[in-house]
Design an enzyme around this catalytic site. Structure first.
Site, PDB file in Angstrom:
ATOM      1  N   ASP A  95      25.601  28.428 -25.756  1.00 18.45           N
ATOM      2  CA  ASP A  95      26.410  27.784 -25.085  1.00 18.45           C
ATOM      3  C   ASP A  95      26.040  27.511 -23.825  1.00 18.45           C
ATOM      4  O   ASP A  95      25.282  27.997 -23.194  1.00 18.45           O
ATOM      5  CB  ASP A  95      27.692  28.866 -25.099  1.00 18.45           C
ATOM      6  CG  ASP A  95      28.456  28.865 -26.343  1.00 18.45           C
ATOM      7  OD1 ASP A  95      28.074  28.522 -27.422  1.00 18.45           O
ATOM      8  OD2 ASP A  95      29.637  29.707 -26.227  1.00 18.45           O
ATOM      9  N   HIS A 135      23.059  31.936 -24.963  1.00 14.21           N
ATOM     10  CA  HIS A 135      23.445  30.915 -23.825  1.00 14.21           C
ATOM     11  C   HIS A 135      22.172  30.538 -23.487  1.00 14.21           C
ATOM     12  O   HIS A 135      21.071  30.889 -23.275  1.00 14.21           O
ATOM     13  CB  HIS A 135      24.008  31.621 -22.565  1.00 14.21           C
ATOM     14  CG  HIS A 135      25.525  32.130 -22.882  1.00 14.21           C
ATOM     15  ND1 HIS A 135      25.649  33.184 -23.610  1.00 14.21           N
ATOM     16  CD2 HIS A 135      26.602  31.407 -22.823  1.00 14.21           C
ATOM     17  CE1 HIS A 135      27.013  33.509 -23.752  1.00 14.21           C
ATOM     18  NE2 HIS A 135      27.609  32.356 -23.278  1.00 14.21           N
TER      19      HIS A 135
END
Length: 266
Positions: free
Chosen positions: A90, A235
């Site tokens: 992400d 991430h």
């Protein structure tokens, strides 16, 4: 799986010398050919629209998808292999960390789903394109990563989703079919707008909370707990992702050695 192309040297140049921090807050369908004579030449089919019509999208869900088994219950397709896991990444694209993650995934022949933030694609278009060129999947992670998305009125939710969808499609040529809400927080408006745009809301069931930078060992330990059918969260944007990268260097080959196979959400 066919081998993906290596990321070009130009991308590495983009990453060189860039700061590991970015400016965002941490964590922040074709005409039918007529058979009547005389034959007609039709224009090439249009590229898919970033926003699907309501009839084309899935029915709104009442909760996000958390596992591969749940995903296949809502999205038709062949069953995932019994040893499958999905890696989702992400908050990118990031000009320094995304290329590093892509190189690691290429080394181990791992496909991933990159959940892109629209305003991070803006200005980092080459990096976003490199994700798709390397064979990975892209998902919609809103335009600006608003933590309060679940409390926003429907028109603002629609703007967040549509603006990101348009930018990702315009930049990469790929129209996301997966939506990831910031923090995984959803609402009836979020579910309805995701369905209208032809996207399935997907969360995760294995979260190392790497965005908090708890240390490489903590991230590694949490990810090594992954089991077949899990959707993993990591991430590549939102701040310094050196710990995440270091952990994935250990975790990916370790999970592969246990017989787990990485897949994308299709």
């Amino acid at each position: 799986m066919s081998r993906r192309r290596l990321i070009g040297a130009g991308l590495a140049t983009v990453a060189t010398g860039l700061l590991a921090q970015d400016a965002t807050a941490p964590h922040p369908a074709e005409s039918n050919l007529s058979t009547s004579p005389p034959p007609m030449l039709l224009p090439p089919p249009a590229r898919p629209s970033p926003s699907a019509s309501p009839s084309a999208g899935p029915a709104p869900l009442s909760r996000p998808v958390y596992t591969l088994k749940e995903f296949r219950q809502f999205v038709p397709g062949p069953d995932f292999a019994p040893n499958a896991v999905a890696l989702t990444i992400d908050d990118g694209p990031h000009p320094a960390w995304t290329p590093e993650v892509l190189r690691l995934l290429e080394r181990h022949q791992v496909p991933a789903t990159f959940c892109l933030i629209g305003n991070q694609v803006l200005g980092h278009e080459a990096v976003a394109r490199s994700v798709v060129e390397a064979g990975h999947q892209v998902a919609n992670h809103t335009w600006s990563h608003p933590a309060q998305l679940a409390t926003m009125p429907p028109e603002q939710v629609r703007q967040e989703l549509d603006r990101a969808q348009e930018k990702i499609h315009e930049t990469t040529g790929q129209t996301p079919t997966i939506f990831r809400a910031p923090g995984g927080a959803c609402s009836p408006a979020v579910f309805a707008e995701a369905a209208r745009a032809g996207m399935t809301p997907v969360n995760w069931d294995r979260d190392p909370r790497d965005w908090t930078r708890p240390g490489t060992s903590a991230i590694t330990e949490r990810l090594l707990g992954a089991r077949a059918g899990d959707i993993l969260l990591c991430h590549d944007g939102g701040g310094d992702r050196s710990q995440t990268l270091a952990a994935l260097r250990t975790v990916i080959p370790a999970l592969q050695s246990r017989g787990l196979r990485f897949v994308v959400l299709r």
